[in-house]
Design an enzyme around this catalytic site. Structure first.
Site, PDB file in Angstrom:
ATOM      1  N   VAL A 141       0.856  -1.189   0.000  1.00 43.45           N
ATOM      2  CA  VAL A 141       0.000   0.000   0.000  1.00 43.45           C
ATOM      3  C   VAL A 141       0.893   1.240   0.000  1.00 43.45           C
ATOM      4  CG1 VAL A 141      -1.771   1.311   1.219  1.00 43.45           C
ATOM      5  CG2 VAL A 141      -1.786  -1.183   1.323  1.00 43.45           C
ATOM      6  N   ILE A 157       5.713   4.945   0.549  1.00 43.30           N
ATOM      7  CA  ILE A 157       5.230   5.735   1.686  1.00 43.30           C
ATOM      8  C   ILE A 157       5.131   4.868   2.932  1.00 43.30           C
ATOM      9  CG2 ILE A 157       3.366   7.190   2.549  1.00 43.30           C
ATOM     10  CD1 ILE A 157       2.404   7.499  -0.334  1.00 43.30           C
ATOM     11  N   LYS A 216      -6.002  -2.095  -2.051  1.00 42.32           N
ATOM     12  CA  LYS A 216      -5.263  -1.346  -1.028  1.00 42.32           C
ATOM     13  C   LYS A 216      -6.209  -0.858   0.074  1.00 42.32           C
ATOM     14  CE  LYS A 216      -1.722  -0.008  -4.380  1.00 42.32           C
ATOM     15  NZ  LYS A 216      -1.386   1.021  -5.395  1.00 42.32           N
TER      16      LYS A 216
END
Lengths: 402, 402
Positions: free
Chosen positions: A127, A131, A200
Site C-alpha cells: 500500500v 510511503i 489497497k
C-alpha cells in the site's frame, strides 16, 4: 550474514537488488548484519548479466536451502506468488512482499501460517509504494481508535485526473499519456476501474480495524465516468477530483468501505496531491488527522519499502512482529448485517451533473446543469437519482464530495 | 500489568492520562498488557479531583518503586526534567517524553545512559507532536540514505504566517490572535524567534544522519521580519511563506542545518500546510520525497505519540529499541571543518525587497522593489546584500526560496 532470495526480477525485484547493493553498508549497520541476495528466481535468461550466477528457475532450491531466511516476493498476482509464499512460510522463512492482490485476498491465511511457523509476513510496500503507512498506522497511532482511512491509492488514476483538471486534457488523451510514460499498463483496467485502489483499501481496513475485509465487499467505481465538464465544475467549486479509497468506522463497530471519485475541496491536503503521487489520511480519536504522502509506485520507492521490511524481518528473527487481523465474520458470508455495511445510511454531499431540476432542494449551483447537494444519506440520494432517471431526466455524472 | 508514572500534569501530561484511560482496552490489547498510572508527580493541589490519590510531590517515591517500569516525562525544560530523567533511567526505568528542549540538548547523554541500563528513552512526541515521524524515518526509510529533512515544525508561527498571507492581517494582530486562542505563550519568543523549530531541527538531524547536532550550531531566524508587503509579494510569486527547519546532507558527509522563513511555491505540499498544522518532508535516495502531516501540538495529538512510545517501551522491555546517534565530532568544538557546515557555499534562490537595483542580474521581478534571484551560493548573496547596504541602499526583507 542473512541470505535472501528474490522471487521475480521485474521492476520491483530489480529495484530491491539495487537498493540492497547500493546501500549495503548502511543496511548492514542498521540491520546489525549484512543482507545478501543468494538467489533470484526468474524464468528469463540472464546469461551475460551480473546476475547470471544467482538467477535460478526452480523454487525448490530456495525452499530447501536452510541458508535462506528471508524470501522477497515481487512476482505479483495470486497464483505462483501464492504457492511460493505458502511454501516459503511453511519452510520457516520470513516473506516480504509488495503484492497487494495476494495480501488483500489471502493475507489473513498467510499471516496465520507465518504465526504458526513463528516467522514474519510483511507487506509495507503493498500500500502506498514507498510511503511509510502500514507500520506507522499500527505502531505510532496504536493509542488511537482509528475512525477513518481515506487515501489516493493509485498513482496512474491520479496522474490522469491531474492532467484532466490542470491541463484540460480528455480522459482518453490523459490515459494515452500515462501509457506512453509507462505509468499505465496497456490494459489499464485494474487502475482505471479502481481494482488496484480497492485491494489497497481492503488492506488498510484490515489493519486499521483489525478484521478482514474482502475486496469483493468494497463497492468500487473507477474514473472512466469523469469528463472535462466535471473537471470544469470541480474547478468552479474550488475542488479537485480524486479517486479515493475509504473506510470509515461506524458507531455500531461495522465499517463502510468503498472506492469512488470524489470532489475534494482545495483546502484539503488530499486535493493538493498531484501526478503519480499517493497520500493516505488517517483519522484517530486522539491524534485527529494525519497524512502520509509520497511516491506510491516505481522501482526504487517501492524497493525502499520492501527493503525496510527485510531489515525488520532480519531484526525480528526471534520476535515476531504483531501484525494480523481477524478473519471476516461469518455473517459476511450470510448477508446478515455484514461487517462491511451497506452505504445506504452513509451521509454524504453529492455532485450532480444533468437534469436534476430542484429535486435536491437547497443546493450549491455550479452551472446551469451542475450542483452540489446538502449532506444526505447515500440511499436517499440514490433513490432520487433513480426517480429522476425513471422520469426521463438525463443525469450525466454523480460523484461524492469529501 | 505495567505501572507508569507521569511527571508533570499540564496539558500533555493530563492528555496522556486521558488517552490511557479512554482507550485502555485497546491499549491493553495492543501492548499485550494493561498500562495503569500509579503516580502523577505535580506540585499543585489535586484534592477533590479524581487524581487526588495518585498525585504525589516527591520524585523519590517513583525512583524507588520497583513496580514502576515506565516514567512519562511531560514537565518540559531541561532542569527538573533533566534530573528526573537521569534518575529514572539510572533506576532502570524506561522514560518517554515530549520534551524537545531536553532531547535536543541532552539526548545523546540520556540515550547512552538508557543503553547502559538496558532500558528505553523514547521521544516521538518531541518533534511534530502527534505526527508519526521519528520512528517512520528510522524504520520505514531504513534502506535509504537520507539526503534532506525539511519541515514546518512550529504550529504557532505557521498559524501567524497563514493569517498574514490568507487574511492580510499584520504580524502583531496575528500574534495576538494566536495568544487569545492559546496557541502562543504570553512570551512568544521561543516560537516566534525560531528556537522551538531549531530544537526540533536538531533532533531530526541527529536521527537522520546519526550524529549529534547542537542546537547552537543551527543558524536560526524567526518570523518577526515578515511583513504584509512580503506576504503580498509571496502571493504574486505563487508562494506561501513558511518557517522551515532544514537539514541537508552535503557530499562531503557534513550537513547544513538552519531555520529560516522561506518562500515556498504553492506546487509544494509544504505550501499547503496551513494553520497550526505541521509537516515534515524527508528525502531519501531510494524513496524520493515523503511527507508526514498532522497536528504538531495540542493535548490529545501529543498524548497520542507519547502513549505510542509507552506501548513500544512496554513491548520492548526485553529488547532495547535501537535509537541513538554519535556524539558531536570533536572538530565542532574546535571550529575546524565543523560537522554543521557554514551556509556560505549552500546554493539557494533568494527573495529580496528593497533597493536592490540590478545587483543580482537576471531576476524574477515581483514588483518595483521586490525580486527573486537566480540560485547562487548563500555567501555570494550575503556579500552582495552587505555591499548594497554599505552603499546606503535600503534592503527591507531577505528570505530564502525553497
Amino acid at each position: 550474514m542473512v541470505k535472501a532470495a528474490i522471487l521475480g526480477f521485474g521492476t520491483v525485484g530489480s529495484g530491491v537488488e539495487e537498493v540492497l547493493r547500493t546501500n549495503a553498508a548502511l543496511i548492514e549497520r542498521r540491520a546489525g548484519t549484512a543482507v545478501t541476495v543468494k538467489y533470484i528466481l526468474d524464468i528469463r535468461d540472464f546469461s551475460g548479466t551480473p546476475f547470471e550466477n544467482v538467477v535460478i528457475r526452480d523454487f525448490e532450491r530456495i525452499e530447501n536451502d536452510p541458508e535462506i531466511s528471508v524470501v522477497i516476493e515481487t512476482i505479483g498476482g495470486a497464483r505462483a506468488a501464492y504457492d511460493f509464499t505458502r511454501r516459503a512460510l511453511a519452510a520457516g522463512k520470513s516473506v516480504v512482499t509488495s503484492n497487494k492482490e495476494l495480501v488483500a485476498t489471502h493475507g489473513a491465511e498467510l499471516l496465520a501460517l507465518a504465526r504458526e511457523k513463528n516467522v514474519n509476513y510483511l507487506f509495507e510496500a503493498s500500500v502506498g509504494g514507498g510511503i511509510p503507512i502500514l507500520r506507522p498506522m499500527l505502531q505510532c497511532l496504536t493509542a488511537n481508535r482509528i475512525e477513518e482511512v481515506t487515501g489516493i491509492l493509485n498513482g496512474t488514476t491520479n496522474f490522469i485526473l491531474t492532467k484532466m483538471l490542470e491541463e484540460n486534457v480528455s480522459f482518453d488523451a490523459a490515459l494515452r499519456d500515462a501509457q506512453t510514460r509507462g505509468y499505465a499498463e496497456r490494459d489499464p483496467s485494474a487502475d482505471v476501474d479502481g481494482l488496484d485502489a480497492c485491494r489497497k483499501t481492503a488492506i488498510l481496513a484490515d489493519l486499521a480495524y483489525g478484521r478482514e475485509v474482502c475486496p469483493d465487499a468494497i463497492e468500487t467505481e473507477g474514473i472512466r465516468g469523469v469528463t472535462l465538464e466535471d473537471a470544469e465544475n470541480a474547478s468552479r467549486a474550488g475542488c479537485a477530483i480524486k479517486l479515493l479509497g475509504r473506510s470509515i468506522l461506524r458507531e455500531d463497530g461495522r465499517i463502510w468501505a468503498f472506492v469512488a471519485p470524489h470532489f475534494v475541496p482545495k483546502t484539503e491536503m488530499l486535493a493538493n496531491v498531484t501526478g503519480v503521487f499517493n497520500a493516505i489520511r488517517v483519522t484517530g480519536d486522539a491524534v485527529g488527522d494525519v497524512l502520509f504522502y509520497g511516491q506510491g509506485a516505481g522501482k526504487l520507492p517501492t524497493a525502499s519499502a520492501v527493503v525496510a521490511d527485510v531489515v525488520d524481518a532480519v531484526k525480528h528473527r526471534e520476535v515476531r512482529r504483531v501484525l494480523s487481523w481477524e478473519p471476516a465474520p461469518v455473517s459476511d458470508t450470510q448477508d446478515a448485517a455484514p461487517y462491511v455495511a451497506d452505504l445506504a445510511d452513509m451521509p454524504c454531499a453529492f455532485y450532480v451533473r444533468g437534469e436534476a431540476g430542484d429535486a435536491f432542494g437547497r443546493c450549491e449551483r455550479l452551472s446551469a446543469d451542475a450542483l452540489i447537494t446538502q449532506v444526505m444519506p447515500t440511499g436517499e440520494f440514490r433513490e432520487k437519482i433513480a426517480a429522476l432517471r425513471a422520469s426521463g431526466r438525463e443525469i450525466h455524472s454523480v460523484f461524492r464530495v469529501l
